[in-house]
Design a protein around this motif. Structure first.
Motif, mmCIF file in Angstrom:
data_model
loop_
_atom_site.group_PDB
_atom_site.id
_atom_site.type_symbol
_atom_site.label_atom_id
_atom_site.label_comp_id
_atom_site.label_asym_id
_atom_site.label_seq_id
_atom_site.Cartn_x
_atom_site.Cartn_y
_atom_site.Cartn_z
ATOM 1 N N ARG B 197 48.678 43.038 38.179
ATOM 2 C CA ARG B 197 47.920 44.275 38.337
ATOM 3 C C ARG B 197 46.556 44.185 37.676
ATOM 4 O O ARG B 197 45.570 44.708 38.187
ATOM 5 N N LEU B 198 46.514 43.518 36.536
ATOM 6 C CA LEU B 198 45.231 43.373 35.848
ATOM 7 C C LEU B 198 44.306 42.492 36.678
ATOM 8 O O LEU B 198 43.101 42.731 36.769
ATOM 9 N N GLY B 201 42.993 44.763 39.297
ATOM 10 C CA GLY B 201 42.102 45.774 38.741
ATOM 11 C C GLY B 201 40.780 45.179 38.273
ATOM 12 O O GLY B 201 39.728 45.799 38.416
ATOM 13 N N LEU B 202 40.845 43.956 37.717
ATOM 14 C CA LEU B 202 39.620 43.339 37.228
ATOM 15 C C LEU B 202 38.790 42.772 38.374
ATOM 16 O O LEU B 202 37.564 42.708 38.280
ATOM 17 N N ALA B 203 39.457 42.377 39.468
ATOM 18 C CA ALA B 203 38.721 41.859 40.619
ATOM 19 C C ALA B 203 37.714 42.915 41.077
ATOM 20 O O ALA B 203 36.583 42.599 41.429
ATOM 21 N N CYS B 204 38.117 44.171 41.039
ATOM 22 C CA CYS B 204 37.228 45.269 41.433
ATOM 23 C C CYS B 204 36.037 45.379 40.489
ATOM 24 O O CYS B 204 35.014 45.951 40.840
ATOM 25 N N ARG B 205 36.204 44.906 39.287
ATOM 26 C CA ARG B 205 35.113 45.026 38.322
ATOM 27 C C ARG B 205 34.262 43.761 38.304
ATOM 28 O O ARG B 205 33.454 43.562 37.416
ATOM 29 N N GLY B 206 34.479 42.879 39.270
ATOM 30 C CA GLY B 206 33.633 41.707 39.385
ATOM 31 C C GLY B 206 34.169 40.492 38.660
ATOM 32 O O GLY B 206 33.422 39.563 38.379
ATOM 33 N N ARG D 71 41.469 50.223 48.601
ATOM 34 C CA ARG D 71 41.276 48.799 48.298
ATOM 35 C C ARG D 71 40.540 48.092 49.432
ATOM 36 O O ARG D 71 39.780 47.159 49.187
ATOM 37 N N SER D 74 36.952 48.907 48.873
ATOM 38 C CA SER D 74 36.368 48.281 47.679
ATOM 39 C C SER D 74 36.174 46.785 47.879
ATOM 40 O O SER D 74 35.591 46.118 47.023
ATOM 41 N N ARG D 102 31.100 44.660 45.832
ATOM 42 C CA ARG D 102 31.601 44.952 44.480
ATOM 43 C C ARG D 102 30.534 45.590 43.618
ATOM 44 O O ARG D 102 30.837 46.307 42.677
ATOM 45 N N GLN D 106 32.678 50.772 43.489
ATOM 46 C CA GLN D 106 33.593 50.514 42.389
ATOM 47 C C GLN D 106 34.861 51.328 42.560
ATOM 48 O O GLN D 106 34.808 52.523 42.855
ATOM 49 N N MET D 107 35.993 50.667 42.369
ATOM 50 C CA MET D 107 37.263 51.377 42.493
ATOM 51 C C MET D 107 37.881 51.578 41.119
ATOM 52 O O MET D 107 37.879 50.676 40.288
ATOM 53 N N TYR D 109 41.440 52.515 39.392
ATOM 54 C CA TYR D 109 42.869 52.618 39.684
ATOM 55 C C TYR D 109 43.486 53.802 38.951
ATOM 56 O O TYR D 109 42.937 54.315 37.977
ATOM 57 N N GLN D 115 43.052 48.088 34.341
ATOM 58 C CA GLN D 115 41.655 47.664 34.375
ATOM 59 C C GLN D 115 41.033 47.457 33.007
ATOM 60 O O GLN D 115 39.886 47.046 32.914
#
Lengths: 213, 246, 297, 297
Positions: B197-198, B201-206, D71, D74, D102, D106-107, D109, D115
């Motif tokens: 999950r991390l 989730g981190l993929a979205c943050r680059g 998703r 995003s 990206r 920004q997504m 969760y 995150q």
């Protein structure tokens, strides 16, 4: 069982750190290689480190009430293999010293040698050996026996090394290192042998759950 | 979740650079380990306690954290009272009480310096500095990730275990073994799940493989270095003087 | 519906909800608890009681001590001051009392994943009864009953990690019910459920109440408890109010102080009655659908 | 409020929300996605668009594909069919396009722990800007701005694991905002928050909208989006409806089909207008407090 801060003379602490270092450095090298080849592995290794720490902080029922000392070395070695466990085990020990004051900072090298180097290799060797010896038995039985032996002997191996480390630091005035080893091994066996059995059993239950999902 | 780290975040000394606290605690540790235990151990203990009070360390928590290691120290020291393998198979060791007292005093003083350090220096502050060392970046990042994830996983472990206890999971030894094993298995699965999950989730943050963060470094005023080095130097001076006078 | 399995070791669950005169199953008196972290008391002096088949709503903002209060009632935490009474009596001190409390009172946490630790649904539900050392036949009987009561019999052989969130919540409830508790403590039971999931859960819980199980439900969703709970308690570290749910929800000034959003039902009912659109003795509407019935388009 | 930091590398965020005629920042056309598990499509043919400062609500039951849709938007998932358009244009294929997506989208969760990875708040928020390869001074500026915009400046040195759930949600939002995205995708942003937490979050998000950030919010709480969102899309694997939020929420038959509970606001408004208690052109009440103002006690 972790040697607390200050129980080893500085020279001994340094020597054990030097003894553990090659294993840990080798582990870090293979970890770096792994992460370079596969960046996703970083999160998995982090999670594995978190798992090792939390497992070591669990209070499991034992002969003397509860004990928070088993390290899950057995389970970790079977799941992640000894070179990785040398790193994960050392990281776990560092966090135990910083977050729980279990084990000292100057004694980190000595504890890493017994818990993150000897324990995992003993566990791994025992696991392979029992798997080979019981290859004819049903898969479930063979795996359970191997897992139990791995966790039990890792726990016992660790405690033996710890006793030896203390014996070398504080030799008996008459019996020497051997006499001192006999003393420490006897004193600590009261708690450590039952813990080794319990850790073996708990690890078997955990592996059974993992193989059934 | 981990009372020691939580106390460290609230510590009055949190704002000091970890290296400054490292000089103080490391210096005192060196005194405890290398100088003659009398009077060094007592002086170190006094300096440690005084510092703890000054830093606003909760002394009750300090005592509780010391309890476990002290038992081990006491056991190890007690073993020095007995001698094995001499003329008699088992007997009182000559000079045993003095040696036992010496080892116990040394180790207890050393333990105090460790507790002072961990109760005033949150792990996050240490991790931030780790990235400035020459350790491999992959290792530093894995250690930082481990810290964050173990805090989340500890919460899970706590909730799972109390749920098991509510359903009589630790009522008998047999049930306890089953529960502890299940807990270990569940934690492994949950840690894998957290990693997955991390990752998402981190993929979205680059996230592209490097977990770099910005660490602000404040230069340490020389007076802080001096203040940190003073107690260990004072302990050393007093010990050496008193030894010389004897 | 299979009958409630017999349990020779304790008072059987009464078959139907008795009137309000029934003595409380679970009582808390002057409960007070502070965590170790120096953050002051999490719960300061709470009194409450719930009778068989009753539903007590514990309302309050996040951090207001709702979970702590439930944990005190379940025996998971020991109060600094005050006491928990079971069937009107103080449980014996020590281990025996804790066992008794755990047998009669079961707490269900918000996140089902924290409470599922077996490979399959059936195994998970059997965890509690097995730990009590019951014979296999009795364990099986209880598991079947609990799966049936929660409407998850068809899931018995399914691995827990393949279930939906709503299904997992039900399985956790079944695991608690298999211990035949007299009281269920539910921490934010509807959090994360969609409206259909909430409706299904409420219907199931009402089924348990009909069998005499008392419920204590913590939530900050006042629309949920309006028209569902009998009594409500507003908790923001201290008890700000306690009484019949309609009286508590009518006090909007109090709700503001507890950082809660008033429920729609009582507000709508008041305006409609004032405007003559609703008879003075009619109950408040409990959902927007009630309004549709009132005034079909 | 500190000014939005300059970013020479991309279109600056427009200072105020332009009118509805502004071209969409983010569009999805015919988006289709099936997971590998053989469970059929999770999202089958979704079209949507959101303009600067706009708020599109994605409504639907659990398992209806809301998270999957976000998703896809995003760039975290690549659609099996259909395409995502950014500022009216298709992003270039491959890595470059993904990086652009990206940076602009920004997504956030539902679970903040998915995150957060760094030990302290300030460090965590700096992660995104550092990944863009910005110089340290600019990263610092952005971190300060984002912490301020989300009202969490005072938490900068705090470890993330000691924060409350609501605080962690804000920190994750700050981490997303530090990238100065044109669009924020929020998955169930109010789940687990109490009413005060929801109100605070809504106010913060409105502040971001005023600066021109477009929002896509998934939820099944219709009371939340009524009166807040501009447009709504009802998703239960396929798009059941799409349009201005008031129109979508007025279709109760449709909402039933999507297993959603109608919002109170429109239902109450309808009954009050029919009974002459509300002028025909007055907006629907958006909270029970509006009713108090309508009819003071």
């Amino acid at each position: 069982m972790h040697i607390p801060e200050g129980l080893l003379p500085p020279l001994h602490a340094a020597a054990w750190t030097a003894a553990a270092a090659p294993f840990v450095v080798h582990g870090v090298r293979s970890l770096t290689r792994e992460v370079r080849a596969n960046p996703e592995a970083k999160l998995l290794i982090g999670a594995a480190g978190a798992f090792c720490f939390v497992l070591s902080a669990l209070k499991i029922p034992s002969a003397t009430g509860t004990s928070s000392h088993p390290v899950g070395v057995g389970l970790g070695s079977v799941l992640f293999r000894p070179p990785v466990m040398a790193v994960l085990g050392t990281v776990t020990l560092l966090f135990q010293a910083l977050l729980l004051a279990h084990g000292g900072l100057s004694t980190l090298g000595a504890n890493a040698f017994s818990l993150a180097v000897v324990g995992p290799w003993v566990a791994y060797g025992a696991f392979r050996l029992v798997r080979a010896l019981t290859a004819r038995l049903p898969e479930g039985t063979s795996l359970s026996l191997a897992v139990f032996t791995a966790a039990f002997s890792a726990s016992l191996g660790t405690y033996t090394v710890t006793s030896l480390q203390l014996a070398l630091a504080h030799p008996d005035p008459e019996g020497g290192v051997l006499g001192a080893f006999a003393k420490y091994a006897t004193v600590f066996s009261v708690t450590q042998v039952p813990i080794a059995v319990i850790e073996g059993l708990v690890t078997v239950v955990a592996v059974r759950l993992l193989t059934s999902v | 979740m981990t009372p020691i780290d939580t106390a460290a975040y609230r510590s009055r000394w949190r704002r000091y650079h970890p290296a400054v606290k490292g000089v103080l605690c490391g210096g005192l540790l060196a005194c405890a380990l290398m100088l003659p235990p009398w009077p060094a151990a007592a002086l170190v203990a006094a300096a440690t306690l005084g510092s703890a009070v000054a830093a606003g360390v909760p002394l009750g928590l300090m005592a509780r954290a010391a309890a476990g290691p002290l038992v081990l120290i006491a056991t190890s020291a007690a073993a020095l009272l007995v001698s094995v393998g001499g003329a008699e198979p088992v007997g009182w060791a000559p000079g045993g009480p003095a040696r036992a007292a010496e080892v116990a005093a040394r180790a207890s003083a050393a333990l105090g310096t460790q507790l002072l350090f961990v109760l005033t220096t949150p792990v996050a502050d240490l991790l931030a500095r780790l990235s400035r060392t020459r350790l491999p970046a992959a290792l530093v990042e894995v250690v930082a990730l481990t810290y964050q994830m173990l805090m989340v996983l500890l919460g899970t472990a706590h909730r799972v275990a109390s749920g098991q206890a509510a359903r009589h999971g630790y009522r008998s030894r047999r049930a306890g073994l089953r529960s502890a094993g299940a807990l270990g298995g569940v934690l492994f699965l949950r840690s894998l799940d957290r990693a997955r999950r991390l990752q998402e989730g981190l993929a979205c943050r680059g996230y592209t493989g490097r977990l770099t963060v910005l660490v602000d470094e404040r230069p340490v005023p020389p007076v802080e270095w001096a203040a940190a080095a003073a107690p260990p130097l004072l302990v050393a001076a007093l010990t050496l003087t008193s030894t010389a006078l004897r | 519906m299979t009958p409630v399995p017999a349990d020779p070791q304790e008072t059987p669950v009464p078959p139907r909800a008795p009137g309000p005169a029934a003595p409380p199953v679970l009582e808390g008196r002057g409960l007070h608890y502070a965590y170790d972290d120096g953050g002051g008391p999490a719960v300061a002096g709470a009194d409450l009681a719930v009778g068989p088949g009753g539903l007590l709503a514990v309302l309050g903002p996040n951090g207001g001590g709702k979970t702590t209060l439930l944990r005190l009632l379940s025996g998971g935490l020991v109060p600094d001051r005050g006491e928990v009474l079971l069937d009107g009596a103080r449980p014996p001190a020590g281990r025996q009392g804790r066992d008794l409390l755990r047998r009669r009172v079961q707490m269900v946490y918000q996140d089902p994943d924290d409470q599922l630790f077996s490979a399959t649904v059936g195994q998970d539900v059997s965890f509690g009864p097995l730990n009590l050392g019951l014979p296999a036949a009795q364990v099986r009987e209880r598991v079947e009953w609990a799966l049936d009561a929660l409407g998850v019999t068809s899931l018995a052989d399914r691995p827990t990690h393949l279930l939906s969130y709503g299904q997992r919540k039900r399985v956790v409830l079944a695991g608690a019910m298999a211990l035949l508790p007299g009281v269920l403590l539910l921490d934010e039971p509807t959090a994360g459920l969609d409206p259909a999931g909430v409706a299904g859960l409420v219907a199931t819980l009402d089924g348990l109440r009909d069998r005499g199980t008392a419920l204590v439900v913590s939530t900050h969703d006042l629309d949920l408890v309006h028209g569902w709970a009998d009594r409500a308690l507003v908790l923001d570290r201290t008890v700000l109010a306690s009484g019949p749910v309609r009286e508590v929800l009518a006090d909007t000034a109090l709700l503001s102080r507890a950082r809660l959003r008033p429920a729609w039902g009582p507000a709508v009912g008041r305006v409609l009655r004032a405007g003559g659109l609703l008879p003075a003795d009619a109950p408040d509407p409990s959902s927007p659908r009630d309004l549709d019935r009132l005034h079909p388009r």
